[in-house]
Write a protein that holds these residues in place. Sequence first.
Motif, PDB file in Angstrom:
ATOM      1  N   ALA A  33       0.854  -1.202   0.000  1.00 39.73           N
ATOM      2  CA  ALA A  33       0.000   0.000   0.000  1.00 39.73           C
ATOM      3  C   ALA A  33       0.886   1.246   0.000  1.00 39.73           C
ATOM      4  CB  ALA A  33      -0.909  -0.011   1.228  1.00 39.73           C
ATOM      5  N   ALA A  34       1.903   1.244   0.866  1.00 44.27           N
ATOM      6  CA  ALA A  34       2.773   2.420   0.987  1.00 44.27           C
ATOM      7  C   ALA A  34       3.513   2.695  -0.311  1.00 44.27           C
ATOM      8  CB  ALA A  34       3.769   2.189   2.126  1.00 44.27           C
ATOM      9  N   LEU A  35       4.035   1.641  -0.914  1.00 41.57           N
ATOM     10  CA  LEU A  35       4.799   1.808  -2.156  1.00 41.57           C
ATOM     11  C   LEU A  35       3.917   2.377  -3.269  1.00 41.57           C
ATOM     12  CD1 LEU A  35       7.348   1.416  -3.843  1.00 41.57           C
ATOM     13  CD2 LEU A  35       6.799  -1.015  -4.029  1.00 41.57           C
ATOM     14  N   GLU A  36       2.717   1.833  -3.406  1.00 47.96           N
ATOM     15  CA  GLU A  36       1.798   2.327  -4.440  1.00 47.96           C
ATOM     16  C   GLU A  36       1.462   3.797  -4.195  1.00 47.96           C
ATOM     17  OE1 GLU A  36       0.145   0.566  -7.173  1.00 47.96           O
ATOM     18  OE2 GLU A  36       1.908  -0.669  -6.758  1.00 47.96           O
ATOM     19  N   LEU A  37       1.199   4.136  -2.936  1.00 46.61           N
ATOM     20  CA  LEU A  37       0.827   5.529  -2.622  1.00 46.61           C
ATOM     21  C   LEU A  37       1.985   6.478  -2.879  1.00 46.61           C
ATOM     22  CD1 LEU A  37      -1.232   4.900   0.644  1.00 46.61           C
ATOM     23  CD2 LEU A  37      -2.131   5.791  -1.525  1.00 46.61           C
ATOM     24  N   ALA A  38       3.186   6.058  -2.504  1.00 51.64           N
ATOM     25  CA  ALA A  38       4.359   6.925  -2.718  1.00 51.64           C
ATOM     26  C   ALA A  38       4.581   7.130  -4.210  1.00 51.64           C
ATOM     27  CB  ALA A  38       5.590   6.312  -2.064  1.00 51.64           C
ATOM     28  N   ARG A  39       4.415   6.053  -4.974  1.00 48.19           N
ATOM     29  CA  ARG A  39       4.601   6.185  -6.428  1.00 48.19           C
ATOM     30  C   ARG A  39       3.530   7.071  -7.047  1.00 48.19           C
ATOM     31  NH1 ARG A  39       6.517   0.107  -8.333  1.00 48.19           N
ATOM     32  NH2 ARG A  39       8.678   0.306  -7.642  1.00 48.19           N
ATOM     33  N   ALA A  40       2.376   7.180  -6.368  1.00 49.43           N
ATOM     34  CA  ALA A  40       1.298   8.071  -6.861  1.00 49.43           C
ATOM     35  C   ALA A  40       1.510   9.499  -6.360  1.00 49.43           C
ATOM     36  CB  ALA A  40      -0.055   7.526  -6.408  1.00 49.43           C
ATOM     37  N   ALA A  93      -3.665 -11.264  -8.173  1.00 46.82           N
ATOM     38  CA  ALA A  93      -2.741 -11.083  -7.044  1.00 46.82           C
ATOM     39  C   ALA A  93      -1.407 -11.780  -7.314  1.00 46.82           C
ATOM     40  CB  ALA A  93      -3.381 -11.624  -5.764  1.00 46.82           C
ATOM     41  N   VAL A  94      -1.473 -12.981  -7.889  1.00 48.02           N
ATOM     42  CA  VAL A  94      -0.243 -13.719  -8.211  1.00 48.02           C
ATOM     43  C   VAL A  94       0.555 -12.943  -9.267  1.00 48.02           C
ATOM     44  CG1 VAL A  94       0.669 -15.844  -9.218  1.00 48.02           C
ATOM     45  CG2 VAL A  94      -1.230 -15.951  -7.588  1.00 48.02           C
ATOM     46  N   ASP A  95      -0.143 -12.483 -10.310  1.00 46.20           N
ATOM     47  CA  ASP A  95       0.530 -11.709 -11.376  1.00 46.20           C
ATOM     48  C   ASP A  95       1.116 -10.419 -10.805  1.00 46.20           C
ATOM     49  OD1 ASP A  95      -0.302 -13.660 -13.090  1.00 46.20           O
ATOM     50  OD2 ASP A  95      -2.032 -12.539 -13.845  1.00 46.20           O
ATOM     51  N   THR A  97     -10.274   6.016   6.957  1.00 42.71           N
ATOM     52  CA  THR A  97      -9.505   4.909   7.544  1.00 42.71           C
ATOM     53  C   THR A  97      -9.819   3.620   6.777  1.00 42.71           C
ATOM     54  OG1 THR A  97      -9.848   5.967   9.682  1.00 42.71           O
ATOM     55  CG2 THR A  97      -8.944   3.759   9.731  1.00 42.71           C
ATOM     56  N   TRP A  98      -8.771   2.916   6.404  1.00 46.96           N
ATOM     57  CA  TRP A  98      -8.913   1.692   5.627  1.00 46.96           C
ATOM     58  C   TRP A  98      -8.183   0.547   6.327  1.00 46.96           C
ATOM     59  CZ3 TRP A  98      -8.658   6.521   3.662  1.00 46.96           C
ATOM     60  CH2 TRP A  98      -9.514   6.859   2.596  1.00 46.96           C
ATOM     61  N   ALA A  99      -8.577  -0.668   5.989  1.00 50.70           N
ATOM     62  CA  ALA A  99      -7.866  -1.839   6.519  1.00 50.70           C
ATOM     63  C   ALA A  99      -7.867  -2.940   5.467  1.00 50.70           C
ATOM     64  CB  ALA A  99      -8.547  -2.352   7.793  1.00 50.70           C
ATOM     65  N   ALA A 100      -6.858  -3.789   5.511  1.00 50.82           N
ATOM     66  CA  ALA A 100      -6.865  -5.015   4.685  1.00 50.82           C
ATOM     67  C   ALA A 100      -6.288  -6.135   5.535  1.00 50.82           C
ATOM     68  CB  ALA A 100      -6.056  -4.831   3.414  1.00 50.82           C
ATOM     69  N   LEU A 101      -7.013  -7.255   5.595  1.00 48.39           N
ATOM     70  CA  LEU A 101      -6.584  -8.389   6.427  1.00 48.39           C
ATOM     71  C   LEU A 101      -7.432  -9.628   6.149  1.00 48.39           C
ATOM     72  CD1 LEU A 101      -7.746  -7.872  10.133  1.00 48.39           C
ATOM     73  CD2 LEU A 101      -8.624  -6.485   8.289  1.00 48.39           C
ATOM     74  N   CYS A 102      -7.078 -10.701   6.823  1.00 45.96           N
ATOM     75  CA  CYS A 102      -7.807 -11.980   6.782  1.00 45.96           C
ATOM     76  C   CYS A 102      -7.658 -12.682   5.429  1.00 45.96           C
ATOM     77  CB  CYS A 102      -9.302 -11.795   7.118  1.00 45.96           C
ATOM     78  SG  CYS A 102      -9.578 -11.152   8.776  1.00 45.96           S
ATOM     79  N   TYR A 131      -1.674  -7.866  -2.881  1.00 39.64           N
ATOM     80  CA  TYR A 131      -2.637  -7.235  -3.776  1.00 39.64           C
ATOM     81  C   TYR A 131      -3.658  -6.399  -2.998  1.00 39.64           C
ATOM     82  CZ  TYR A 131      -5.523  -6.925  -8.010  1.00 39.64           C
ATOM     83  OH  TYR A 131      -6.221  -6.472  -9.109  1.00 39.64           O
ATOM     84  N   ALA A 132      -4.079  -6.919  -1.838  1.00 40.58           N
ATOM     85  CA  ALA A 132      -5.061  -6.190  -1.023  1.00 40.58           C
ATOM     86  C   ALA A 132      -4.496  -4.839  -0.584  1.00 40.58           C
ATOM     87  CB  ALA A 132      -5.459  -7.022   0.191  1.00 40.58           C
ATOM     88  N   GLY A 133      -3.179  -4.802  -0.310  1.00 32.89           N
ATOM     89  CA  GLY A 133      -2.533  -3.534   0.033  1.00 32.89           C
ATOM     90  C   GLY A 133      -2.573  -2.571  -1.141  1.00 32.89           C
ATOM     91  N   ALA A 134      -2.258  -3.104  -2.324  1.00 32.91           N
ATOM     92  CA  ALA A 134      -2.288  -2.252  -3.525  1.00 32.91           C
ATOM     93  C   ALA A 134      -3.717  -1.774  -3.809  1.00 32.91           C
ATOM     94  CB  ALA A 134      -1.738  -3.017  -4.718  1.00 32.91           C
ATOM     95  N   LEU A 135      -4.696  -2.644  -3.538  1.00 29.63           N
ATOM     96  CA  LEU A 135      -6.098  -2.241  -3.756  1.00 29.63           C
ATOM     97  C   LEU A 135      -6.494  -1.093  -2.825  1.00 29.63           C
ATOM     98  CD1 LEU A 135      -7.830  -5.728  -4.222  1.00 29.63           C
ATOM     99  CD2 LEU A 135      -7.382  -4.015  -5.991  1.00 29.63           C
ATOM    100  N   LEU A 136      -5.966  -1.126  -1.591  1.00 31.46           N
ATOM    101  CA  LEU A 136      -6.264  -0.007  -0.669  1.00 31.46           C
ATOM    102  C   LEU A 136      -5.726   1.308  -1.238  1.00 31.46           C
ATOM    103  CD1 LEU A 136      -5.549  -1.239   2.971  1.00 31.46           C
ATOM    104  CD2 LEU A 136      -7.742  -1.083   1.786  1.00 31.46           C
TER     105      LEU A 136
END
Length: 444
Positions: free
Chosen positions: A52-59, A114-116, A377-382, A393-398
């Motif tokens: 999530a952090a990497l995607e946001l920083a790149r944005a 997610a695998v890709d 506020t967002w969360a990704a888990l389980c 992938y869930a992090g990137a989706l956030l």
Amino acid sequence: MTRLFEKRAYGPEPIANSYWPTTVSPPRYAPLSGGHSCDTAVIGAGYTGLNAALELARAGQDVVVLEGEQPGWGASGRNGGFCCLGGSAAGFQTLTRQVGREGALAYLQAEREAVDFVRARLSDCGIDADIHSRGETCLAHSPSAVAGLQALIGEIREIYGVDAEFLPREALASHGLASPEFHAALTTPIGFALNPMKYVIGLAQAAEAAGVRLHGNSAVTGLKTAPDGRHLVQTAQGEVRAINLIIATNGYSSEKLPPWLGGRYLPVPSAILTTRVLTEGELAAQGWTSRQMCYDSRHLLHYFRLLPENRMLFGLRAAWRCTEESDTATLRQARADFIRFFPAWKDVEITHHWSGLVCLSRNLTPFSGPIPGMARTWAALCYHGNGVAMGSYAGALLAAQITGHGPATPALMTRGLRRFELGGWRRAILPLIYGWYGLVHRRR
Ligand SMILES: Cc1cc2nc3c(=O)[nH]c(=O)nc-3n(C[C@H](O)[C@H](O)[C@H](O)COP(=O)(O)OP(=O)(O)OC[C@H]3O[C@@H](n4cnc5c(N)ncnc54)[C@H](O)[C@@H]3O)c2cc1C
């Protein structure tokens, strides 16, 4: 922090003898100190938080990641490295009953994406994570499980558009999969295996290079809201003022951070052992030379793979407690199962063994979305023990939900996490589930 397991689960003991730290030297990140502000604060530096952090920083966002220990300390630095389909504990039929065929297919496509995503991430960050295995192989643990594997072939074609390869028992040895335990194999050609710690360390370095401010030994102890609506994220020595907040703590979550999470996630221990390096002669003696990542068809499954350096990695569901005695019992069980699967290696030394927490939801599906009732506020888990691909992938989706750019999150992943009926006592269902499946497997 109010957490569900014994204190030991959150301390150093379960990973004191992990194999992965011997393969890479992770950098250490300094604690947060003093007051800071940013666009997005992320709690937890595993695959979810770091992607999530990497995607946001790149944005173009200014991002701070706060990790209670060091990046990859949680499940992301101690897993089996199966980057594969998964994330939900419910099959296609159950998902279809829950959300209809289209909703189920949209979610299952995300498992494949997610695998890709991870493959592309390794490449775009230049991470060498020792990958191997052409897809993933499920091994029938009993004669009656063979038909179940065959039935999956049509479903896999329907959902993912790929042909799974079936091997009958008599073909296993010629594919380097010889074991008295197995009755057939089914390989789905999606996924690969990786060194989980090299992946998470590489991610942390890529995030830092993209401008993310990453802090270790910075457990978040409190969350407040400032009069201007910003989040005030507090650690022992510092505070971050942030417009957006992401919770990425998965199996290491606590009941009150934030209070919405209380009763909505269920950590479950999983354990792994690795052998010393096996010689070519020892591999030949067992007839196991395949580098496929494999698991068996039990509900409480075993997962195993021959690492590139010829150590065997063998994982299983651990005891439902996390004490010294339960760890010893899990190791005893793991060793007994290992010897049953690979009798030629009965005297081979087990050099490393460790454990960690995966995370289940009452919905049986992963969550990646806004937290109801908490502004920005967002969360990704389980991810139900399959978070290498799905957590990433869930992090990137956030990040995509926050910026409004990027892949859409399947509706099934944004529906709120249901509370477990037993609330703070929910761990008590684990021995019942283990007992039930133990019985089922003995009868087959
Ligand atoms: C033994 C084992 C084997 C597994 N094998 C596989 C596998 O082969 N394939 C697969 O797909 N999945 C596997 N998994 C599951 C997978 O590892 C996880 O789903 C995935 O790593 C979750 O990533 P995450 O970033 O969401 O959480 P984690 O990696 O667990 O990270 C959460 C982080 O949050 C931090 N944290 C918690 N509270 C706070 C706080 N208050 N302040 C700051 N930081 C905090 C923790 O220290 C932790 O580092 C396995 C898990 C285990 C334990």
